[in-house]
Every structure is written in structure tokens, then in C-alpha cells.
Design an enzyme around this catalytic site. Structure first.
Site, mmCIF file in Angstrom:
data_model
loop_
_atom_site.group_PDB
_atom_site.id
_atom_site.type_symbol
_atom_site.label_atom_id
_atom_site.label_comp_id
_atom_site.label_asym_id
_atom_site.label_seq_id
_atom_site.Cartn_x
_atom_site.Cartn_y
_atom_site.Cartn_z
ATOM 1 N N SER A 9 74.915 -0.595 -7.690
ATOM 2 C CA SER A 9 75.880 0.657 -8.384
ATOM 3 C C SER A 9 77.514 -0.360 -8.181
ATOM 4 O O SER A 9 77.560 -0.387 -7.169
ATOM 5 C CB SER A 9 75.726 1.760 -7.770
ATOM 6 O OG SER A 9 76.861 2.565 -8.068
ATOM 7 N N HIS A 34 74.068 -0.868 -12.518
ATOM 8 C CA HIS A 34 74.176 0.623 -12.735
ATOM 9 C C HIS A 34 75.824 0.943 -12.711
ATOM 10 O O HIS A 34 76.535 0.579 -11.930
ATOM 11 C CB HIS A 34 73.506 0.871 -11.449
ATOM 12 C CG HIS A 34 73.480 2.656 -11.482
ATOM 13 N ND1 HIS A 34 72.347 3.366 -12.344
ATOM 14 C CD2 HIS A 34 74.136 3.637 -10.835
ATOM 15 C CE1 HIS A 34 72.448 4.536 -12.105
ATOM 16 N NE2 HIS A 34 73.562 4.762 -11.184
ATOM 17 N N ASP A 36 78.294 4.094 -13.127
ATOM 18 C CA ASP A 36 78.449 5.553 -12.771
ATOM 19 C C ASP A 36 79.529 6.192 -13.517
ATOM 20 O O ASP A 36 80.820 5.612 -13.004
ATOM 21 C CB ASP A 36 78.280 5.728 -11.321
ATOM 22 C CG ASP A 36 77.135 5.425 -10.783
ATOM 23 O OD1 ASP A 36 76.193 6.259 -11.176
ATOM 24 O OD2 ASP A 36 77.100 4.769 -9.795
ATOM 25 N N MET A 38 81.845 9.442 -14.363
ATOM 26 C CA MET A 38 81.960 10.656 -13.789
ATOM 27 C C MET A 38 83.287 11.151 -14.480
ATOM 28 O O MET A 38 84.148 10.873 -14.629
ATOM 29 C CB MET A 38 82.163 10.675 -12.345
ATOM 30 C CG MET A 38 81.256 9.927 -11.599
ATOM 31 S SD MET A 38 81.738 9.895 -9.753
ATOM 32 C CE MET A 38 80.238 9.026 -9.244
ATOM 33 N N HIS A 67 74.972 5.647 -16.394
ATOM 34 C CA HIS A 67 74.578 6.797 -15.603
ATOM 35 C C HIS A 67 75.699 8.014 -15.905
ATOM 36 O O HIS A 67 76.682 7.724 -15.303
ATOM 37 C CB HIS A 67 74.166 6.637 -14.255
ATOM 38 C CG HIS A 67 73.986 8.114 -13.372
ATOM 39 N ND1 HIS A 67 73.958 8.414 -12.019
ATOM 40 C CD2 HIS A 67 73.384 9.241 -13.792
ATOM 41 C CE1 HIS A 67 73.567 9.373 -11.638
ATOM 42 N NE2 HIS A 67 73.477 10.017 -12.684
ATOM 43 N N MET A 69 77.403 11.108 -15.556
ATOM 44 C CA MET A 69 77.512 12.348 -14.881
ATOM 45 C C MET A 69 78.702 13.154 -15.515
ATOM 46 O O MET A 69 79.816 13.066 -15.066
ATOM 47 C CB MET A 69 77.940 11.970 -13.342
ATOM 48 C CG MET A 69 76.374 11.350 -12.503
ATOM 49 S SD MET A 69 76.905 10.726 -11.252
ATOM 50 C CE MET A 69 77.468 9.001 -11.678
ATOM 51 N N MET A 138 68.028 12.018 -8.424
ATOM 52 C CA MET A 138 68.972 11.855 -7.435
ATOM 53 C C MET A 138 68.755 12.098 -6.211
ATOM 54 O O MET A 138 67.960 13.167 -5.905
ATOM 55 C CB MET A 138 70.110 12.680 -7.903
ATOM 56 C CG MET A 138 70.945 12.405 -9.332
ATOM 57 S SD MET A 138 71.530 10.474 -9.153
ATOM 58 C CE MET A 138 72.622 10.459 -8.031
ATOM 59 N N GLY A 143 78.122 12.136 -7.405
ATOM 60 C CA GLY A 143 79.522 12.315 -7.595
ATOM 61 C C GLY A 143 80.067 11.342 -6.391
ATOM 62 O O GLY A 143 81.439 10.793 -6.951
ATOM 63 N N PHE A 144 79.549 10.918 -5.527
ATOM 64 C CA PHE A 144 80.042 9.889 -4.461
ATOM 65 C C PHE A 144 79.065 8.708 -3.921
ATOM 66 O O PHE A 144 77.913 9.151 -3.732
ATOM 67 C CB PHE A 144 80.545 10.551 -3.342
ATOM 68 C CG PHE A 144 81.931 11.499 -3.835
ATOM 69 C CD1 PHE A 144 83.055 11.234 -4.047
ATOM 70 C CD2 PHE A 144 81.542 12.775 -3.950
ATOM 71 C CE1 PHE A 144 84.081 12.137 -4.440
ATOM 72 C CE2 PHE A 144 82.331 13.900 -4.079
ATOM 73 C CZ PHE A 144 83.601 13.303 -4.610
ATOM 74 N N GLY A 145 79.587 7.637 -3.941
ATOM 75 C CA GLY A 145 78.844 6.552 -3.194
ATOM 76 C C GLY A 145 78.631 6.893 -1.483
ATOM 77 O O GLY A 145 79.442 7.687 -1.205
ATOM 78 N N GLY A 146 77.834 6.193 -0.752
ATOM 79 C CA GLY A 146 77.895 6.144 0.670
ATOM 80 C C GLY A 146 77.257 7.358 1.269
ATOM 81 O O GLY A 146 77.654 7.494 2.450
ATOM 82 N N ASP A 176 68.360 6.963 -6.977
ATOM 83 C CA ASP A 176 69.675 6.861 -6.930
ATOM 84 C C ASP A 176 70.592 7.590 -5.793
ATOM 85 O O ASP A 176 70.477 8.655 -5.796
ATOM 86 C CB ASP A 176 70.584 7.168 -8.055
ATOM 87 C CG ASP A 176 71.965 6.843 -8.407
ATOM 88 O OD1 ASP A 176 72.407 6.195 -7.304
ATOM 89 O OD2 ASP A 176 72.771 6.980 -9.360
ATOM 90 N N GLY A 177 70.834 6.754 -4.721
ATOM 91 C CA GLY A 177 71.769 7.464 -3.656
ATOM 92 C C GLY A 177 71.034 7.135 -2.170
ATOM 93 O O GLY A 177 69.926 7.377 -2.142
HETATM 94 C C1 DX5 Z 1 76.243 8.710 -6.847
HETATM 95 C C2 DX5 Z 1 76.114 7.768 -7.763
HETATM 96 C C3 DX5 Z 1 75.241 6.746 -7.314
HETATM 97 C C4 DX5 Z 1 76.215 5.847 -5.993
HETATM 98 C C5 DX5 Z 1 75.131 5.365 -5.295
HETATM 99 O O1 DX5 Z 1 76.759 9.881 -7.590
HETATM 100 O O2 DX5 Z 1 75.311 8.125 -8.885
HETATM 101 O O3 DX5 Z 1 74.943 5.443 -8.361
HETATM 102 O O4 DX5 Z 1 77.073 4.816 -6.567
HETATM 103 O O5 DX5 Z 1 75.690 4.747 -4.034
HETATM 104 P P1 DX5 Z 1 75.031 4.524 -2.651
HETATM 105 O O6 DX5 Z 1 73.914 3.573 -2.938
HETATM 106 O O7 DX5 Z 1 76.113 4.052 -1.898
HETATM 107 O O8 DX5 Z 1 74.423 6.038 -2.320
HETATM 108 ZN ZN ZN Z 2 74.471 6.579 -10.437
#
Ligand code: DX5
Ligand code: ZN
Length: 221
Positions: A9, A34, A36, A38, A67, A69, A138, A143-146, A176-177
Site C-alpha cells: 500500500s 495498492h 488507496d 479516500m 481501492h 474509499m 477489510m 481510513g488509516f494505515g498502521g 487489507d489492514g
Molecule cells: C486502510 C487502507 C490500507 C492501509 C493498510 O484504509 O485501505 O490499504 O494502507 O495499511 P497497513 O498495512 O499499515 O494496515
Molecule cells: Zn486499501
């Protein structure tokens, strides 16, 4: 058998040196990027969109896995396809008519994916099992990574793979996630074959992170 695929991602990349980092993921064996998107409405955050996709398309030969969102994503599928999306995944919860959104993606010549958030019952995907090319479960709130992987996702992946198998459908199942080297084997065991990872790829040594993921993915039966 569906191939196991790594989709790093881009959200977790360092945008000062983005092209270089994408190249590293490709050289180490990751098949997809990937991407993302948003909109600040379907999810609280805003990321990046069409101009960024056009700019990174062609930086590598990887498949562009977009992806969305985004609320009512059908409004944008043509533009994302024109900017280089190979796969476009929409959210079931974001569409009044998810089937029409999937048709719109196919009409552009792209592969069509459909995603559900952690709280949406897997059964809601049943009407689209034939129509969609890929299904995205999901494993965090989008909404957020990490964020941390939600353990109940494993059962949901298994349930969806079961529904596909009952119908003799060999389709891609993306997750994903919160996926890292430490838990990816469980996600594959549950029935996924397309693995998204942001933090697990871009934190630390990108080449090594991808190579370690690819070793697990390619040796997994
Ligand atoms: C979250 C995104 C993901 C995100 C995953 O809403 O759709 O693709 O970047 O990040 P990690 O692997 O850090 O959870
Ligand atoms: Zn994603």
C-alpha cells in the site's frame, strides 16, 4: 489455484522518494501497487487521486490495484481507468447500486473488485460472487494505515472463500489492514491470496520486507 500476490500500500510510502520506493517493491517481487483513494466522506481522511495515479502509472510494470474509499464511486471509475487503474475496487457500503458500479468498471475494461468493512456481514457479498473479479475483506476500519489487524477477520475470510468454493468460483480474495510477516500465514491459511500491506512493507528496509513477504507467499500451499 489462485496465485498469491503482494500488494504494497503506497499510502505508507515516503512521497519525497516515491518512484524509487515503488521500484524497490517491484524489484523485490511485489506484483501489485495498492493505491488507496479516500474522499473525506466515506472515510474520515483524504489521500490522493487521479493526477497521482497518472503520475505513478508506468513508474513500474506492476498492476495498479485501486481501492476506492469514496462515496458513490461509480462517478469516478472512468477517470481512474483512464489514469491507469488495472483493478478498481469499490465499497459495497458506499454504493446505492453496487452491481451497477461493478458493471461500470467492467465497461472501462478494468477488473472489478468489491470490498466490505469489518462490520458488514459477508453474506451481503453473495449477489456479486459471479460478477466481481476480486473481493476485498477489510481487516481494519478503512481510513488509516498502521492499525491493528482485527482477529475476527480470519473467520470472515474463511466464510467468503467457502461461499466461492461452493459455487466453483476461483476468484481473488484480498485482505487489507494490519498484515505483517508475523500474521500473513494465518491470513493465507484462512483463504486469502492477495495481501495488502502498508506499514509491513514501507517501515524499515523495503526490499527485505517485500522479499520476506514473498518467501512466505510463494511457499504457502
Ligand atoms: C486502510 C487502507 C490500507 C492501509 C493498510 O484504509 O485501505 O490499504 O494502507 O495499511 P497497513 O498495512 O499499515 O494496515
Ligand atoms: Zn486499501
Amino acid at each position: 489455484m489462485t496465485e498469491n500476490i503482494l500488494a504494497p500500500s503506497m499510502l505508507s510510502a515516503d512521497f519525497k522518494v516515491l518512484g524509487e520506493q515503488l521500484k524497490q517493491t517491484e524489484e523485490a517481487g511485489a506484483q501489485y501497487i495498492h493505491f488507496d483513494v479516500m474522499d473525506g466522506i466515506f472515510v474520515p481522511s483524504i489521500s490522493f487521486g487521479m493526477p497521482v495515479l497518472s503520475s505513478v502509472k508506468g513508474a513500474t510494470a506492476q498492476v495498479m490495484d485501486v481501492h476506492l474509499m469514496v462515496t458513490e464511486p461509480a462517478r469516478y471509475v472512468k477517470e481512474f481507468a483512464a489514469c491507469g487503474a488495472d483493478i478498481i475496487t469499490i465499497h459495497l457500503e458506499a454504493c446505492e447500486d453496487p452491481g451497477a458500479a461493478l458493471d461500470a468498471i467492467h465497461a472501462c475494461g478494468a477488473r472489478a473488485g468489491i470490498s466490505i468493512k469489518p462490520g458488514t456481514p459477508v453474506e451481503e457479498l453473495i449477489p456479486y460472487l459471479e460478477q466481481a473479479d476480486m473481493f476485498l475483506i477489510m481487516s481494519v476500519e478503512p481510513g488509516f494505515g498502521g492499525q491493528a489487524f482485527i482477529p475476527e477477520s480470519l473467520g470472515r475470510i474463511g466464510q467468503l472463500r467457502g461461499l466461492l468454493e461452493e459455487r466453483g468460483l476461483e476468484k481473488d480474495l484480498e485482505v487489507d489492514g494490519g498484515i505483517y510477516h508475523s500474521n500473513v500465514a494465518e491470513v493465507l491459511d484462512a483463504g486469502a491470496n492477495v495481501i495488502v500491506s502498508g506499514s509491513g512493507v514501507y517501515r524499515g528496509d523495503i526490499r527485505k520486507n517485500v522479499a520476506d513477504f514473498m518467501e512466505i507467499l510463494s511457499n504457502h500451499e
